[in-house]
Design a protein around this motif. Structure first.
Motif, PDB file in Angstrom:
ATOM      1  N   TRP A  46      36.583   7.671 -45.213  1.00 14.39           N
ATOM      2  CA  TRP A  46      36.718   8.896 -44.418  1.00 14.39           C
ATOM      3  C   TRP A  46      37.711   9.860 -45.064  1.00 14.39           C
ATOM      4  O   TRP A  46      37.656  11.060 -44.830  1.00 14.39           O
ATOM      5  CB  TRP A  46      37.174   8.568 -42.993  1.00 14.39           C
ATOM      6  CG  TRP A  46      36.136   7.887 -42.174  1.00 14.39           C
ATOM      7  CD1 TRP A  46      36.168   6.606 -41.706  1.00 14.39           C
ATOM      8  CD2 TRP A  46      34.898   8.440 -41.721  1.00 14.39           C
ATOM      9  NE1 TRP A  46      35.028   6.329 -40.994  1.00 14.39           N
ATOM     10  CE2 TRP A  46      34.226   7.447 -40.989  1.00 14.39           C
ATOM     11  CE3 TRP A  46      34.291   9.690 -41.865  1.00 14.39           C
ATOM     12  CZ2 TRP A  46      32.988   7.659 -40.395  1.00 14.39           C
ATOM     13  CZ3 TRP A  46      33.052   9.896 -41.266  1.00 14.39           C
ATOM     14  CH2 TRP A  46      32.417   8.894 -40.554  1.00 14.39           C
ATOM     15  N   ALA A  47      38.634   9.338 -45.868  1.00 13.53           N
ATOM     16  CA  ALA A  47      39.641  10.195 -46.502  1.00 13.53           C
ATOM     17  C   ALA A  47      39.004  11.210 -47.457  1.00 13.53           C
ATOM     18  O   ALA A  47      39.525  12.316 -47.614  1.00 13.53           O
ATOM     19  CB  ALA A  47      40.662   9.339 -47.244  1.00 13.53           C
ATOM     20  N   LEU A  48      37.902  10.846 -48.086  1.00 14.55           N
ATOM     21  CA  LEU A  48      37.278  11.772 -49.042  1.00 14.55           C
ATOM     22  C   LEU A  48      36.894  13.106 -48.396  1.00 14.55           C
ATOM     23  O   LEU A  48      37.361  14.162 -48.845  1.00 14.55           O
ATOM     24  CB  LEU A  48      36.079  11.114 -49.718  1.00 14.55           C
ATOM     25  CG  LEU A  48      36.423  10.034 -50.746  1.00 14.55           C
ATOM     26  CD1 LEU A  48      35.192   9.202 -51.082  1.00 14.55           C
ATOM     27  CD2 LEU A  48      37.016  10.642 -51.994  1.00 14.55           C
ATOM     28  N   PRO A  49      36.073  13.122 -47.352  1.00 18.05           N
ATOM     29  CA  PRO A  49      35.752  14.428 -46.756  1.00 18.05           C
ATOM     30  C   PRO A  49      36.952  15.075 -46.053  1.00 18.05           C
ATOM     31  O   PRO A  49      37.064  16.301 -46.030  1.00 18.05           O
ATOM     32  CB  PRO A  49      34.629  14.116 -45.762  1.00 18.05           C
ATOM     33  CG  PRO A  49      34.727  12.667 -45.485  1.00 18.05           C
ATOM     34  CD  PRO A  49      35.299  12.034 -46.728  1.00 18.05           C
ATOM     35  N   ILE A  50      37.844  14.256 -45.508  1.00 17.98           N
ATOM     36  CA  ILE A  50      39.011  14.826 -44.823  1.00 17.98           C
ATOM     37  C   ILE A  50      39.892  15.570 -45.815  1.00 17.98           C
ATOM     38  O   ILE A  50      40.273  16.721 -45.582  1.00 17.98           O
ATOM     39  CB  ILE A  50      39.789  13.716 -44.076  1.00 17.98           C
ATOM     40  CG1 ILE A  50      38.971  13.223 -42.882  1.00 17.98           C
ATOM     41  CG2 ILE A  50      41.159  14.217 -43.639  1.00 17.98           C
ATOM     42  CD1 ILE A  50      39.530  11.974 -42.213  1.00 17.98           C
ATOM     43  N   TYR A  51      40.242  14.942 -46.929  1.00 18.06           N
ATOM     44  CA  TYR A  51      41.082  15.602 -47.925  1.00 18.06           C
ATOM     45  C   TYR A  51      40.351  16.743 -48.627  1.00 18.06           C
ATOM     46  O   TYR A  51      40.930  17.796 -48.885  1.00 18.06           O
ATOM     47  CB  TYR A  51      41.598  14.603 -48.970  1.00 18.06           C
ATOM     48  CG  TYR A  51      42.719  13.739 -48.474  1.00 18.06           C
ATOM     49  CD1 TYR A  51      43.926  14.294 -48.066  1.00 18.06           C
ATOM     50  CD2 TYR A  51      42.583  12.361 -48.411  1.00 18.06           C
ATOM     51  CE1 TYR A  51      44.961  13.494 -47.613  1.00 18.06           C
ATOM     52  CE2 TYR A  51      43.609  11.558 -47.966  1.00 18.06           C
ATOM     53  CZ  TYR A  51      44.802  12.134 -47.559  1.00 18.06           C
ATOM     54  OH  TYR A  51      45.828  11.345 -47.116  1.00 18.06           O
ATOM     55  N   GLY A  52      39.089  16.527 -48.964  1.00 18.84           N
ATOM     56  CA  GLY A  52      38.343  17.585 -49.639  1.00 18.84           C
ATOM     57  C   GLY A  52      38.301  18.865 -48.825  1.00 18.84           C
ATOM     58  O   GLY A  52      38.579  19.955 -49.330  1.00 18.84           O
ATOM     59  N   ALA A  53      37.978  18.743 -47.549  1.00 18.06           N
ATOM     60  CA  ALA A  53      37.907  19.921 -46.679  1.00 18.06           C
ATOM     61  C   ALA A  53      39.289  20.511 -46.433  1.00 18.06           C
ATOM     62  O   ALA A  53      39.461  21.738 -46.432  1.00 18.06           O
ATOM     63  CB  ALA A  53      37.236  19.552 -45.362  1.00 18.06           C
ATOM     64  N   ALA A  54      40.290  19.658 -46.221  1.00 15.06           N
ATOM     65  CA  ALA A  54      41.639  20.156 -45.944  1.00 15.06           C
ATOM     66  C   ALA A  54      42.181  20.969 -47.120  1.00 15.06           C
ATOM     67  O   ALA A  54      42.745  22.049 -46.919  1.00 15.06           O
ATOM     68  CB  ALA A  54      42.573  18.994 -45.632  1.00 15.06           C
ATOM     69  N   ILE A  55      41.993  20.478 -48.324  1.00 17.24           N
ATOM     70  CA  ILE A  55      42.536  21.202 -49.474  1.00 17.24           C
ATOM     71  C   ILE A  55      41.723  22.460 -49.750  1.00 17.24           C
ATOM     72  O   ILE A  55      42.265  23.475 -50.183  1.00 17.24           O
ATOM     73  CB  ILE A  55      42.687  20.284 -50.705  1.00 17.24           C
ATOM     74  CG1 ILE A  55      43.643  19.128 -50.367  1.00 17.24           C
ATOM     75  CG2 ILE A  55      43.234  21.060 -51.905  1.00 17.24           C
ATOM     76  CD1 ILE A  55      43.771  18.063 -51.437  1.00 17.24           C
ATOM     77  N   LEU A  56      40.428  22.440 -49.470  1.00 14.98           N
ATOM     78  CA  LEU A  56      39.653  23.692 -49.554  1.00 14.98           C
ATOM     79  C   LEU A  56      40.190  24.728 -48.565  1.00 14.98           C
ATOM     80  O   LEU A  56      40.284  25.921 -48.891  1.00 14.98           O
ATOM     81  CB  LEU A  56      38.172  23.438 -49.274  1.00 14.98           C
ATOM     82  CG  LEU A  56      37.270  23.148 -50.450  1.00 14.98           C
ATOM     83  CD1 LEU A  56      35.836  22.890 -49.977  1.00 14.98           C
ATOM     84  CD2 LEU A  56      37.282  24.244 -51.490  1.00 14.98           C
ATOM     85  N   LEU A  57      40.555  24.292 -47.361  1.00 13.80           N
ATOM     86  CA  LEU A  57      41.149  25.214 -46.382  1.00 13.80           C
ATOM     87  C   LEU A  57      42.490  25.755 -46.881  1.00 13.80           C
ATOM     88  O   LEU A  57      42.768  26.956 -46.762  1.00 13.80           O
ATOM     89  CB  LEU A  57      41.332  24.516 -45.034  1.00 13.80           C
ATOM     90  CG  LEU A  57      40.074  24.237 -44.240  1.00 13.80           C
ATOM     91  CD1 LEU A  57      40.387  23.342 -43.045  1.00 13.80           C
ATOM     92  CD2 LEU A  57      39.428  25.533 -43.778  1.00 13.80           C
TER      93      LEU A  57
END
Length: 153
Positions: A46-57
């Motif tokens: 779950w960390a992959l989409p969570i971190y990917g989206a957070a850093i894009l934001l």
């Protein structure tokens, strides 16, 4: 012709960066708390989409705030966003029975989903994200596939 990385490729880079940082952080935390010299670590897919989206934001915020906002103000905004994101994602995953973290043992936690004890590590992570990861990821250019040499069997 060279073109910047697409949002999907940047998401991938940011997701991998976030997971790597989590692996290092959990190993270091366990070493500090438990004196575990194995430096075993843990994360969740779950960390992959969570971190990917957070850093894009954070990337989008950075591009908007950078010219007008001092560093400490930007870090405060990024850290608040990180807490909001972690809380929302944790709340959603908890509803699915899939939340991989629980901060209930920490003194200053909210529903076990976020904890103020991590404010400094999150701020430092946001500083590294802005100054190193986002800055360099946005500078990467890929050659257009039209320029590749033909392949022969």
């Amino acid at each position: 012709m060279f073109r910047p990385l697409t949002p999907l490729i940047r998401f991938y880079v940011y997701a991998l960066h976030g997971c790597l940082c989590e692996v290092v952080f959990t190993a270091a935390w366990d070493w500090y708390e438990l004196r575990d010299r194995k430096l075993a670590s843990h994360t969740s897919l779950w960390a992959l989409p969570i971190y990917g989206a957070a850093i894009l934001l954070i990337e989008r915020l950075h591009l908007h705030l950078w010219p007008r906002c001092p560093l400490l103000a930007r870090l405060a905004v990024y850290t608040l966003l990180t807490y909001l994101w972690e809380f929302c994602m944790g709340f959603l995953l908890r509803q699915l029975g899939a939340c991989p973290w629980d901060y209930s043992a920490f003194r200053f936690n909210l529903m076990g989903l976020v904890t103020l004890e991590y404010a400094l590590p999150w701020a430092l992570a946001c500083l590294i994200a802005e100054r190193v990861v986002i800055k360099n990821t946005l500078r990467i250019r890929l050659e257009s596939p039209d320029n590749y040499p033909p392949t022969h069997p």
